[in-house]
Design a protein around this motif. Structure first.
Motif, mmCIF file in Angstrom:
data_model
loop_
_atom_site.group_PDB
_atom_site.id
_atom_site.type_symbol
_atom_site.label_atom_id
_atom_site.label_comp_id
_atom_site.label_asym_id
_atom_site.label_seq_id
_atom_site.Cartn_x
_atom_site.Cartn_y
_atom_site.Cartn_z
ATOM 1 N N PHE A 37 -21.610 -12.852 -22.616
ATOM 2 C CA PHE A 37 -21.581 -12.776 -24.037
ATOM 3 C C PHE A 37 -22.372 -13.782 -24.655
ATOM 4 C CE2 PHE A 37 -18.215 -9.795 -22.194
ATOM 5 C CZ PHE A 37 -18.123 -8.821 -23.140
ATOM 6 N N ARG A 38 -22.549 -13.360 -26.128
ATOM 7 C CA ARG A 38 -22.964 -14.533 -26.908
ATOM 8 C C ARG A 38 -22.614 -14.544 -28.242
ATOM 9 N NH1 ARG A 38 -29.409 -12.228 -27.693
ATOM 10 N NH2 ARG A 38 -28.785 -10.489 -28.896
ATOM 11 N N GLN A 39 -22.495 -15.637 -28.993
ATOM 12 C CA GLN A 39 -21.912 -15.800 -30.153
ATOM 13 C C GLN A 39 -22.942 -16.683 -31.267
ATOM 14 O OE1 GLN A 39 -17.952 -16.973 -30.653
ATOM 15 N NE2 GLN A 39 -17.707 -16.125 -32.636
ATOM 16 N N ALA A 40 -23.545 -15.978 -32.155
ATOM 17 C CA ALA A 40 -24.464 -16.816 -32.959
ATOM 18 C C ALA A 40 -23.584 -17.362 -33.992
ATOM 19 C CB ALA A 40 -25.519 -15.938 -33.752
ATOM 20 N N PRO A 41 -23.965 -18.287 -34.767
ATOM 21 C CA PRO A 41 -23.371 -18.852 -35.865
ATOM 22 C C PRO A 41 -22.969 -18.108 -36.835
ATOM 23 C CG PRO A 41 -25.233 -20.314 -35.291
ATOM 24 C CD PRO A 41 -25.333 -18.958 -34.602
ATOM 25 N N GLY A 42 -21.866 -17.670 -37.335
ATOM 26 C CA GLY A 42 -21.259 -17.110 -38.310
ATOM 27 C C GLY A 42 -21.155 -15.627 -37.891
ATOM 28 N N LYS A 43 -21.291 -15.210 -36.792
ATOM 29 C CA LYS A 43 -21.199 -14.136 -36.096
ATOM 30 C C LYS A 43 -19.994 -13.706 -35.046
ATOM 31 C CE LYS A 43 -25.187 -12.682 -38.291
ATOM 32 N NZ LYS A 43 -25.352 -11.796 -39.222
ATOM 33 N N GLU A 44 -19.872 -12.704 -35.136
ATOM 34 C CA GLU A 44 -18.702 -12.203 -34.120
ATOM 35 C C GLU A 44 -19.406 -12.370 -32.339
ATOM 36 O OE1 GLU A 44 -15.659 -11.782 -36.563
ATOM 37 O OE2 GLU A 44 -15.399 -11.558 -34.469
ATOM 38 N N ARG A 45 -18.559 -12.550 -31.533
ATOM 39 C CA ARG A 45 -18.863 -12.585 -30.299
ATOM 40 C C ARG A 45 -19.453 -11.247 -29.842
ATOM 41 N NH1 ARG A 45 -14.923 -14.653 -25.823
ATOM 42 N NH2 ARG A 45 -14.931 -16.552 -27.215
ATOM 43 N N GLU A 46 -20.605 -10.930 -29.163
ATOM 44 C CA GLU A 46 -21.148 -9.556 -28.698
ATOM 45 C C GLU A 46 -21.521 -9.836 -27.274
ATOM 46 O OE1 GLU A 46 -24.662 -8.631 -30.837
ATOM 47 O OE2 GLU A 46 -25.744 -10.342 -29.954
ATOM 48 N N PHE A 47 -21.473 -8.434 -26.689
ATOM 49 C CA PHE A 47 -21.774 -8.298 -25.450
ATOM 50 C C PHE A 47 -23.306 -8.545 -25.201
ATOM 51 C CE2 PHE A 47 -23.218 -4.948 -22.268
ATOM 52 C CZ PHE A 47 -22.618 -5.431 -21.041
ATOM 53 N N ALA A 48 -23.733 -8.912 -23.998
ATOM 54 C CA ALA A 48 -25.214 -9.011 -23.930
ATOM 55 C C ALA A 48 -25.289 -8.396 -22.413
ATOM 56 C CB ALA A 48 -25.594 -10.579 -23.572
ATOM 57 N N TYR A 94 -23.869 -18.835 -25.373
ATOM 58 C CA TYR A 94 -23.731 -17.800 -24.264
ATOM 59 C C TYR A 94 -22.638 -18.123 -23.558
ATOM 60 C CZ TYR A 94 -28.215 -15.650 -25.629
ATOM 61 O OH TYR A 94 -28.792 -14.763 -26.283
ATOM 62 N N TYR A 95 -21.820 -17.124 -23.234
ATOM 63 C CA TYR A 95 -20.397 -17.312 -22.364
ATOM 64 C C TYR A 95 -20.784 -16.200 -21.301
ATOM 65 C CZ TYR A 95 -18.719 -19.523 -26.700
ATOM 66 O OH TYR A 95 -18.415 -20.298 -27.709
ATOM 67 N N CYS A 96 -20.334 -16.808 -20.148
ATOM 68 C CA CYS A 96 -19.940 -16.085 -19.016
ATOM 69 C C CYS A 96 -18.373 -15.641 -18.834
ATOM 70 C CB CYS A 96 -20.381 -16.345 -17.532
ATOM 71 S SG CYS A 96 -19.634 -17.789 -16.903
ATOM 72 N N ALA A 97 -18.231 -14.282 -18.187
ATOM 73 C CA ALA A 97 -16.727 -14.138 -18.047
ATOM 74 C C ALA A 97 -16.455 -13.277 -17.143
ATOM 75 C CB ALA A 97 -16.191 -13.345 -19.433
ATOM 76 N N VAL A 98 -15.176 -13.427 -16.306
ATOM 77 C CA VAL A 98 -14.722 -12.648 -15.436
ATOM 78 C C VAL A 98 -14.004 -11.357 -15.591
ATOM 79 C CG1 VAL A 98 -13.695 -12.567 -13.267
ATOM 80 C CG2 VAL A 98 -14.724 -14.730 -13.916
ATOM 81 N N TYR A 99 -14.576 -10.328 -15.295
ATOM 82 C CA TYR A 99 -13.777 -9.054 -15.943
ATOM 83 C C TYR A 99 -12.354 -8.974 -14.810
ATOM 84 C CZ TYR A 99 -13.630 -4.249 -17.388
ATOM 85 O OH TYR A 99 -13.376 -2.896 -18.076
#
Length: 126
Positions: A37-48, A94-99
């Motif tokens: 996932f990624r999160q831009a300044p001032g934006k919500e986290r979004e799936f990549a 950018y964030y990685c995550a475990v499902y």
């Protein structure tokens, strides 16, 4: 005690490439689906991007499809995000995550992920 550590971020010019890595400690994720996932300044986290347990299925946001590739190296307990043809709008943490352990696969839903890394900054200059 599951820890995910992202690396590989940095500053790159538009059109350039970066390869992000996410390594896990405390528990292997070889039997877990993974996502970026990624999160831009001032934006919500979004799936990549997402990848299933077996790696047989990958999923991408429309905004990155054709430019990003997610992959996994289970012996190294690592998941990668190869980012090509980068654009300024790709700038984000950018964030990685475990499902979670479930047969249902909704890669774009952040609530389905149980563990998250600390993030790595990607900055794309124009």
């Amino acid at each position: 005690q599951v820890q995910l550590v992202e690396s590989g971020g940095g500053l790159v010019q538009a059109g350039g490439s970066l390869r992000l890595s996410c390594t896990a400690s405390g528990r292997t994720f070889s039997n877990s689906a993974m996502g970026w996932f990624r999160q831009a300044p001032g934006k919500e986290r979004e799936f990549a991007a997402g990848i299933t347990r077996s790696g047989a299925t990958t999923n991408y946001a429309d905004s990155v499809k054709g430019r990003f590739t997610i992959s996994r190296d289970d012996p190294k307990n690592t998941v990668y995000l190869q980012m090509n043809s980068l654009k300024p709008e790709d700038t984000a943490v950018y964030y990685c995550a475990v499902y979670g352990r479930t047969i249902l696969w909704y890669p774009g839903d952040p609530s389905r992920y149980d563990y998250w890394g600390q993030g790595t900054q990607v900055t794309v200059s124009s």
